[in-house]
Design a protein around this motif. Sequence first.
Motif, PDB file in Angstrom:
ATOM      1  N   THR A   1       4.938  -4.651  23.945  1.00 25.09           N
ATOM      2  CA  THR A   1       5.580  -5.190  25.129  1.00 25.09           C
ATOM      3  C   THR A   1       6.424  -4.095  25.757  1.00 25.09           C
ATOM      4  OG1 THR A   1       5.679  -7.354  24.109  1.00 25.09           O
ATOM      5  CG2 THR A   1       7.095  -6.992  25.999  1.00 25.09           C
ATOM      6  N   ARG A  74       7.517 -16.538  18.881  1.00 22.85           N
ATOM      7  CA  ARG A  74       6.802 -15.492  19.610  1.00 22.85           C
ATOM      8  C   ARG A  74       5.500 -15.101  18.909  1.00 22.85           C
ATOM      9  NH1 ARG A  74       6.087 -14.261  23.539  1.00 22.85           N
ATOM     10  NH2 ARG A  74       6.744 -12.154  24.085  1.00 22.85           N
ATOM     11  N   GLU A  77       2.706 -17.309  19.678  1.00 26.88           N
ATOM     12  CA  GLU A  77       2.189 -17.191  21.041  1.00 26.88           C
ATOM     13  C   GLU A  77       1.290 -15.971  21.233  1.00 26.88           C
ATOM     14  OE1 GLU A  77       6.174 -19.151  23.194  1.00 26.88           O
ATOM     15  OE2 GLU A  77       5.860 -16.978  23.140  1.00 26.88           O
ATOM     16  N   GLN A  78       1.628 -14.868  20.534  1.00 28.77           N
ATOM     17  CA  GLN A  78       0.892 -13.613  20.714  1.00 28.77           C
ATOM     18  C   GLN A  78       0.633 -12.965  19.361  1.00 28.77           C
ATOM     19  OE1 GLN A  78       3.671 -12.493  24.487  1.00 28.77           O
ATOM     20  NE2 GLN A  78       2.338 -10.820  23.793  1.00 28.77           N
ATOM     21  N   ASP A  82       1.109  -7.023  19.034  1.00 32.09           N
ATOM     22  CA  ASP A  82       1.727  -6.846  20.356  1.00 32.09           C
ATOM     23  C   ASP A  82       3.196  -6.452  20.233  1.00 32.09           C
ATOM     24  OD1 ASP A  82      -0.658  -7.516  21.476  1.00 32.09           O
ATOM     25  OD2 ASP A  82      -0.001  -9.449  22.308  1.00 32.09           O
TER      26      ASP A  82
END
Length: 297
Positions: A1, A74, A77-78, A82
């Motif tokens: 990110t 988190r 979700e990903q 990441d």
Amino acid sequence: TECILEPLSLPESPGGVAAVESSPYVPCIFCKECYLLAEQNQLLKHMIIEHKLVIADVKLVADFRRYILYWKKRFAEQPITDFCSVIRTNSEAPLEEQDNYFLLCDVLPEDRLLREQLQQKRLREILEQQQRERYDTSFHSMCMFCDQEFTGNRSVLLNHMAREHSFNIGLPDNIVNCSEFLAVLQEKLDNLQCLYCEKVFRDKNTLKDHMRKKQHRRINAKNKEYDKFYIINYLEFGKSWEEVQSEDDRELLDNLEEDWSDWEEHPVCAVCLFCEQQADTTEKLYLHMQVRLVLNI
């Protein structure tokens, strides 16, 4: 990110914020395993062994439970890749013998922002608590070293112990959660444990003699159990109190060097054994005395 496009949202449980803060349990980021907050190291060990996740500088995370809950959400979700750097072990071994570990640290902007927000939230709470204690007049406690009882403000007791018993845990305004701190210290004394070297003795009189003779009427600054009772540990993100203190010491030394920069040192003078003649070096004085002896004056 690479960047964060919206503010971080700290997680809440179905029962709301109060339920999050009051719960004694912390879940694993990846599975349904739960551990008591006091068993933080066991949870970290579980995540390393079972899920190959390493959290860097976890001791500097201000609110461990909220931190874990945030990343649990988190990671759901990903993909973990990441967010985490991948560390490969046994890289020269056959592929089937290699292991990939994932490092979560504040190099990731999202992680750093999360840590900063948790730190700021904790600091606000601690400063509010300190302010309440500073003006609290309902304090009530016995001295740990004599039978004197104190009511009113905490500073009366702390100043008494420093003045009458040479036991100084710091200025009252530098301490937070004072009643809990005193209870921790009292429990150690009740268990016949020296507050400084932390050795256990067979009876109260032996303990008292030891602490008096060895000048152990102080706490062990290396005991991390006491860190939460000192404001300095909450002030700067990503730094322990030792790092903050060492920076303060360096600044003090720098200031001292500046303050004494105009010091002019006078030369040390030696005086002749036979007269009042003075010289700024022993060689000059020795030569002077030799001349006097030769000339017999």
